[in-house]
Design a protein around this motif. Structure first.
Motif, mmCIF file in Angstrom:
data_model
loop_
_atom_site.group_PDB
_atom_site.id
_atom_site.type_symbol
_atom_site.label_atom_id
_atom_site.label_comp_id
_atom_site.label_asym_id
_atom_site.label_seq_id
_atom_site.Cartn_x
_atom_site.Cartn_y
_atom_site.Cartn_z
ATOM 1 N N UNK A 1 -16.095 -14.348 24.264
ATOM 2 C CA UNK A 1 -16.450 -15.141 23.095
ATOM 3 C C UNK A 1 -16.942 -16.508 23.532
ATOM 4 N N UNK A 2 -17.777 -17.131 22.685
ATOM 5 C CA UNK A 2 -18.334 -18.433 23.012
ATOM 6 C C UNK A 2 -19.472 -18.311 24.008
ATOM 7 N N UNK B 1 -21.617 -20.557 27.461
ATOM 8 C CA UNK B 1 -21.541 -21.587 28.486
ATOM 9 C C UNK B 1 -20.312 -21.471 29.359
ATOM 10 N N UNK B 2 -20.095 -22.477 30.204
ATOM 11 C CA UNK B 2 -19.000 -22.417 31.173
ATOM 12 C C UNK B 2 -17.606 -22.418 30.540
ATOM 13 N N UNK B 3 -17.489 -22.879 29.307
ATOM 14 C CA UNK B 3 -16.180 -22.915 28.648
ATOM 15 C C UNK B 3 -15.911 -21.653 27.829
ATOM 16 N N UNK B 4 -16.817 -20.668 27.901
ATOM 17 C CA UNK B 4 -16.640 -19.441 27.116
ATOM 18 C C UNK B 4 -15.343 -18.749 27.510
ATOM 19 N N UNK B 5 -14.877 -17.896 26.651
ATOM 20 C CA UNK B 5 -13.646 -17.170 26.918
ATOM 21 C C UNK B 5 -13.912 -15.742 27.338
ATOM 22 N N UNK B 6 -13.105 -15.262 28.253
ATOM 23 C CA UNK B 6 -13.161 -13.876 28.692
ATOM 24 C C UNK B 6 -11.744 -13.335 28.656
ATOM 25 N N UNK B 7 -11.576 -12.209 27.989
ATOM 26 C CA UNK B 7 -10.266 -11.574 27.888
ATOM 27 C C UNK B 7 -10.320 -10.290 28.711
ATOM 28 N N UNK B 8 -9.359 -10.154 29.636
ATOM 29 C CA UNK B 8 -9.300 -9.004 30.532
ATOM 30 C C UNK B 8 -8.145 -8.086 30.150
ATOM 31 N N UNK B 9 -8.322 -6.795 30.409
ATOM 32 C CA UNK B 9 -7.228 -5.842 30.266
ATOM 33 C C UNK B 9 -6.243 -6.058 31.404
ATOM 34 N N UNK B 10 -4.954 -6.044 31.079
ATOM 35 C CA UNK B 10 -3.889 -6.117 32.089
ATOM 36 C C UNK B 10 -2.961 -4.918 31.901
ATOM 37 N N UNK B 11 -3.498 -3.737 31.956
ATOM 38 C CA UNK B 11 -2.666 -2.562 31.705
ATOM 39 C C UNK B 11 -2.241 -2.566 30.247
ATOM 40 N N UNK B 12 -0.964 -2.867 29.975
ATOM 41 C CA UNK B 12 -0.455 -2.915 28.606
ATOM 42 C C UNK B 12 -0.596 -4.271 27.947
ATOM 43 N N UNK B 13 -1.332 -5.191 28.529
ATOM 44 C CA UNK B 13 -1.491 -6.536 27.963
ATOM 45 C C UNK B 13 -2.879 -7.067 28.234
ATOM 46 N N UNK B 14 -3.048 -8.355 27.957
ATOM 47 C CA UNK B 14 -4.342 -9.001 28.121
ATOM 48 C C UNK B 14 -4.167 -10.358 28.793
ATOM 49 N N UNK B 15 -5.206 -10.789 29.502
ATOM 50 C CA UNK B 15 -5.271 -12.112 30.100
ATOM 51 C C UNK B 15 -6.535 -12.778 29.607
ATOM 52 N N UNK B 16 -6.400 -13.922 28.939
ATOM 53 C CA UNK B 16 -7.557 -14.676 28.465
ATOM 54 C C UNK B 16 -7.799 -15.867 29.387
ATOM 55 N N UNK B 17 -8.992 -15.936 29.951
ATOM 56 C CA UNK B 17 -9.427 -17.075 30.758
ATOM 57 C C UNK B 17 -10.422 -17.836 29.914
ATOM 58 N N UNK B 18 -10.033 -19.033 29.479
ATOM 59 C CA UNK B 18 -10.919 -19.831 28.630
ATOM 60 C C UNK B 18 -10.546 -21.298 28.743
#
Length: 128
Positions: A35-36, A38-55
């Protein structure tokens, strides 16, 4: 009572692009959504049974009270591959007294990540 429908860990790295390369390319986590712009956009990754958002972005040091736990099928292979990619290995795979094989790495900002293998003979593999 709070009804939780979904959850994720939020990570505010010092350098978002560097962290996206680490989690997306080096660790090979699949992208759930972005989502979003540019460099501050967010990326949500699968973590098996959860998620990791880098934003977003933060210059704060990582807290030692929050660590990621990721189960992998083969800790020795993960160690070989990640060390070969230049990932900071804090501790190579070791069979712990509780029977799991754990290795520790750090992301580019120093957040600690444990990669855990559940051996074939471990009780977590059996369901009565």
């Amino acid at each position: 009572m709070v009804q939780v429908l979904s959850s994720r860990v939020l990570l505010r790295p010092a350098d978002p692009e560097r962290s996206r390369r680490f989690y997306g390319e080096t660790l090979g986590l699949a992208v759930y959504r972005e989502f979003g712009t540019g460099p501050e956009r967010g990326t949500v990754y699968f973590l098996g049974g959860g998620f990791l958002e880098v934003s977003g972005r933060s210059s704060d040091a990582p807290t030692p009270t929050l660590q990621l736990w990721l189960q992998v099928p083969d800790a020795a292979r993960a160690h070989e591959e990640l060390a070969g990619c230049g990932v900071e290995v804090l501790r190579p795979p070791v069979r712990e007294p509780w029977g799991l094989i754990e290795m520790w790495i750090a992301d580019p900002d120093g957040h600690r990540i444990v990669l855990t293998e559940v051996p074939a003979d471990h009780p977590l593999r059996y369901r009565p």
